[in-house]
Design a protein around this motif. Structure first.
Motif, PDB file in Angstrom:
ATOM      1  N   UNK A 123       0.845  -1.192   0.000  1.00 18.25           N
ATOM      2  CA  UNK A 123       0.000   0.000   0.000  1.00 18.25           C
ATOM      3  C   UNK A 123       0.876   1.236   0.000  1.00 18.25           C
ATOM      4  N   UNK A 124       0.603   2.157  -0.902  1.00 17.40           N
ATOM      5  CA  UNK A 124       1.351   3.405  -0.960  1.00 17.40           C
ATOM      6  C   UNK A 124       0.578   4.508  -0.259  1.00 17.40           C
ATOM      7  N   UNK A 125       1.270   5.203   0.647  1.00 15.44           N
ATOM      8  CA  UNK A 125       0.725   6.374   1.317  1.00 15.44           C
ATOM      9  C   UNK A 125       1.614   7.559   0.962  1.00 15.44           C
ATOM     10  N   UNK A 126       1.080   8.584   0.299  1.00 17.36           N
ATOM     11  CA  UNK A 126       1.929   9.685  -0.171  1.00 17.36           C
ATOM     12  C   UNK A 126       2.608  10.478   0.935  1.00 17.36           C
ATOM     13  N   UNK A 139       9.270   6.080  -5.198  1.00 14.30           N
ATOM     14  CA  UNK A 139      10.221   7.152  -5.521  1.00 14.30           C
ATOM     15  C   UNK A 139      10.562   7.143  -7.001  1.00 14.30           C
ATOM     16  N   UNK A 140      10.909   5.983  -7.532  1.00 12.41           N
ATOM     17  CA  UNK A 140      11.285   5.912  -8.949  1.00 12.41           C
ATOM     18  C   UNK A 140      10.087   6.163  -9.859  1.00 12.41           C
ATOM     19  N   UNK A 141       8.922   5.766  -9.437  1.00 10.64           N
ATOM     20  CA  UNK A 141       7.718   6.038 -10.240  1.00 10.64           C
ATOM     21  C   UNK A 141       7.484   7.540 -10.363  1.00 10.64           C
ATOM     22  N   UNK A 142       7.650   8.272  -9.274  1.00 11.67           N
ATOM     23  CA  UNK A 142       7.454   9.717  -9.362  1.00 11.67           C
ATOM     24  C   UNK A 142       8.579  10.407 -10.125  1.00 11.67           C
ATOM     25  N   UNK A 143       9.778   9.833 -10.098  1.00 12.44           N
ATOM     26  CA  UNK A 143      10.837  10.359 -10.960  1.00 12.44           C
ATOM     27  C   UNK A 143      10.478  10.133 -12.429  1.00 12.44           C
ATOM     28  N   UNK A 157       7.331  18.981 -14.334  1.00  9.46           N
ATOM     29  CA  UNK A 157       7.385  17.883 -13.378  1.00  9.46           C
ATOM     30  C   UNK A 157       7.417  18.294 -11.924  1.00  9.46           C
ATOM     31  N   UNK A 158       7.198  19.584 -11.622  1.00  6.20           N
ATOM     32  CA  UNK A 158       7.346  20.088 -10.256  1.00  6.20           C
ATOM     33  C   UNK A 158       6.618  19.253  -9.214  1.00  6.20           C
ATOM     34  N   UNK A 159       5.337  18.989  -9.428  1.00 10.28           N
ATOM     35  CA  UNK A 159       4.529  18.299  -8.431  1.00 10.28           C
ATOM     36  C   UNK A 159       5.049  16.885  -8.161  1.00 10.28           C
ATOM     37  N   UNK A 160       5.583  16.247  -9.192  1.00  9.51           N
ATOM     38  CA  UNK A 160       6.075  14.870  -9.042  1.00  9.51           C
ATOM     39  C   UNK A 160       7.442  14.835  -8.354  1.00  9.51           C
ATOM     40  N   UNK A 161       8.301  15.819  -8.665  1.00  6.95           N
ATOM     41  CA  UNK A 161       9.578  15.902  -7.950  1.00  6.95           C
ATOM     42  C   UNK A 161       9.341  16.142  -6.458  1.00  6.95           C
ATOM     43  N   UNK A 164       8.431  12.918  -4.884  1.00  8.43           N
ATOM     44  CA  UNK A 164       9.624  12.075  -4.749  1.00  8.43           C
ATOM     45  C   UNK A 164      10.474  12.543  -3.575  1.00  8.43           C
ATOM     46  N   UNK A 165      10.585  13.852  -3.405  1.00  8.77           N
ATOM     47  CA  UNK A 165      11.351  14.398  -2.286  1.00  8.77           C
ATOM     48  C   UNK A 165      10.680  14.074  -0.953  1.00  8.77           C
TER      49      UNK A 165
END
Length: 295
Positions: A123-126, A139-143, A157-161, A164-165
């Protein structure tokens, strides 16, 4: 009436779910000597479902818009529920007006250790740490999302970086390698830290101009497209002067070296003497490819 209700439910279910990735996930356990263990097959199946069926963004993706990517997880050791591995992550995006795809992301993550019990829920929790297995994949998916978006829109890509951060920050509590500054210059921490640093601002600018102004133009004007690709690569000169042989440059050319060689080895001639010289300076590990380029 009952049949109408069923159709409506099916329709709502369809529009409520939009697969965003077309990701091939492979678990290779040959190095363990027990590659036929059922746990590896179960892990591969669960990871494929997790990666491809999780709703990662708020966007709706048409089938042809799904991002093509792959994850090859090479298990080197297993002891109970503890796994030691590496993961090779790659992604690509289509080139406008052609049947070709351009490699975007090519990252070999060697610090990938995790705990896994067969059939455990993934399960992924942001905003909350679940497990290192989930964190590394997410992490790699959002990259992948971030770099793809940057290639279509400047700073797209701001929101996705940022996500990932966030994952990198909260995953430090798990005490697995790859998430902290002391984990080296080629870690997940270093990757997201460098991408978002003003020191490497040209990296994201090149991602946009190389793809949107260069590759996507080539189907209509091959010469102009090649000239734009050459101009985009020249932007790296400033970045390289600040940080020679940086990690980000290596990740870019790990994905792009073969493509760049092909672009400038055929089609209409353009004068790329300057960019060839630049390539030799900023990506010397690929000098054998640059030496084959004719102009």
């Amino acid at each position: 009436m009952r049949s109408i209700t069923i159709v409506l439910i099916l329709f709502l279910s369809f529009v409520g779910f939009s697969q965003e990735l077309n990701c091939d996930v492979v678990v290779n356990a040959q190095q363990t000597g027990d590659e036929n263990l059922q746990v590896y097959k179960t892990l591969e199946k669960q990871l494929k479902e997790f990666v491809n069926n999780t709703k990662w963004t708020n966007k709706t993706f048409a089938p042809q818009e799904r991002i093509a990517c792959s994850m090859i997880i090479s298990i080197t050791d297993q002891n109970g529920d503890a796994f030691k591995a590496s993961i090779q992550v790659q992604s690509s995006r289509p080139i406008f007006g052609s049947s070709f795809s351009s490699p975007i992301y090519n990252f070999n993550d060697r610090d990938f250790t995790f705990r896994y019990l067969e059939f455990q829920n993934l399960i992924f929790n942001p905003s909350q740490y679940e497990s290192n297995l989930v964190s590394v994949l997410a992490f790699h998916i959002y990259m992948i999302f971030a770099l793809d978006a940057d290639s279509f829109l400047g700073n797209g890509g701001d929101i996705y970086y940022k996500q990932a951060q966030t994952i990198a920050n909260y995953s430090q509590q798990g005490n697995f390698k790859g998430w902290k500054v002391e984990d080296g210059l080629q870690s997940r921490f270093a990757l997201i830290d460098n991408v978002l640093s003003p020191t490497f601002k040209e990296y994201r600018a090149v991602m946009y101009s190389y793809h949107r102004k260069g590759l996507d133009v080539m189907s209509e004007d091959a010469k102009k497209g090649k000239e734009q690709v050459a101009a985009a690569l020249q932007q790296f000169k400033a970045m390289n002067s600040r940080r020679p042989n940086s990690f980000l440059l290596r990740t870019f050319f790990d994905a792009k070296a073969d493509e760049i060689e092909q672009i400038f080895s055929g089609g209409p001639n353009v004068n790329i003497a300057d960019v060839k010289e630049t390539l030799q300076k900023i990506a010397p590990t690929h000098s054998s490819k640059w030496s084959t380029i004719k102009f």
